[in-house]
Design a protein around this motif. Sequence first.
Motif, mmCIF file in Angstrom:
data_model
loop_
_atom_site.group_PDB
_atom_site.id
_atom_site.type_symbol
_atom_site.label_atom_id
_atom_site.label_comp_id
_atom_site.label_asym_id
_atom_site.label_seq_id
_atom_site.Cartn_x
_atom_site.Cartn_y
_atom_site.Cartn_z
ATOM 1 N N ILE A 144 12.522 15.078 62.271
ATOM 2 C CA ILE A 144 12.218 14.295 61.068
ATOM 3 C C ILE A 144 11.136 13.291 61.435
ATOM 4 O O ILE A 144 11.349 12.413 62.271
ATOM 5 C CB ILE A 144 13.468 13.568 60.545
ATOM 6 C CG1 ILE A 144 14.614 14.555 60.303
ATOM 7 C CG2 ILE A 144 13.139 12.805 59.268
ATOM 8 C CD1 ILE A 144 15.924 13.872 59.936
ATOM 9 N N VAL A 159 11.413 16.540 49.973
ATOM 10 C CA VAL A 159 12.706 15.875 50.143
ATOM 11 C C VAL A 159 13.090 15.188 48.836
ATOM 12 O O VAL A 159 14.248 15.222 48.406
ATOM 13 C CB VAL A 159 12.652 14.860 51.295
ATOM 14 C CG1 VAL A 159 13.961 14.093 51.407
ATOM 15 C CG2 VAL A 159 12.330 15.553 52.611
ATOM 16 N N ALA A 168 17.586 15.314 49.207
ATOM 17 C CA ALA A 168 17.740 15.178 50.646
ATOM 18 C C ALA A 168 18.883 16.023 51.185
ATOM 19 O O ALA A 168 18.769 16.629 52.258
ATOM 20 C CB ALA A 168 17.951 13.706 51.005
ATOM 21 N N GLY A 188 18.482 18.864 54.006
ATOM 22 C CA GLY A 188 19.244 18.756 55.237
ATOM 23 C C GLY A 188 20.057 20.004 55.521
ATOM 24 O O GLY A 188 20.067 20.510 56.648
ATOM 25 N N GLU A 248 17.165 8.243 50.666
ATOM 26 C CA GLU A 248 16.929 9.653 50.978
ATOM 27 C C GLU A 248 17.124 9.931 52.465
ATOM 28 O O GLU A 248 17.718 10.950 52.845
ATOM 29 C CB GLU A 248 15.526 10.063 50.529
ATOM 30 C CG GLU A 248 15.382 10.174 49.026
ATOM 31 C CD GLU A 248 13.943 10.298 48.561
ATOM 32 O OE1 GLU A 248 13.732 10.901 47.490
ATOM 33 O OE2 GLU A 248 13.030 9.795 49.251
ATOM 34 N N LEU A 308 19.871 12.412 54.122
ATOM 35 C CA LEU A 308 19.405 13.470 55.024
ATOM 36 C C LEU A 308 20.177 13.407 56.338
ATOM 37 O O LEU A 308 20.666 14.443 56.834
ATOM 38 C CB LEU A 308 17.911 13.271 55.262
ATOM 39 C CG LEU A 308 17.095 14.396 55.896
ATOM 40 C CD1 LEU A 308 17.168 15.671 55.066
ATOM 41 C CD2 LEU A 308 15.643 13.949 56.047
#
Length: 228
Positions: free
Chosen positions: A50, A127, A132, A136, A176, A180
């Motif tokens: 990320i 995203v 999110a 994920g 977010e 995530l």
Amino acid sequence: MIDHSQRLATRIGAAIDRGEAPLVIGGDCAILLGAGLATARRGGVGLVHIDGHTDFRHPGNSDECASVAGEALAAAVGAHWPSIADIDGLAPYFPSAHTAHIGHRADDEDQDEVRGILGSVTPAADVTSLGAARVGAESAAVAGPAYWLQLDVDVLDPTIMPAVDSPDAGGISAAELTALLRELAPRAIGASITVFDPDLDPDGRYARLLVEVLTAGLGELGTRVRRP
């Protein structure tokens, strides 16, 4: 840096062998090499990366390679000088097919290349548009039953988190990022956090925000991982 990566790998590996989920609080993104060495020594796992940038500069696409902070993902999947990408003969540290990247901006110059190499690549805008939790879950599916989780906090929009080295507009929100991390943390064998710059946070407000995000997002780190 190579010496540091080897020593970091030893410490991460010892924690993994104890059945713990190590959390590495680092300086820049080059700490990914230590995590890669540790997991590669134990048979290998996937990677969820990320970051507000793809960090995919390497000798094949640039004559300016000089800082692994902007080259860490390339090195982690074997696309760099062997002295960096093949420490102890363990390249690639993470298999590209089981590497998911999340969070780059729309103008990232290496996004087309990473899309052709990695298992999944999701820009920051997606995203927000897809959600999110969905991003994920999809990224975790690509990375596999066990993966390392690396977070560069510049994935956050600079209006929220300006205390980073390379702030770029178009990042995700704190909510977010929290969502995530909540989705990804349980199946992560460990995690590393990079690039927060306390010198750019004189009153500590951004540090407090980051601690809130990490506490909420990583509370279940490693609780559902299938260890290699």
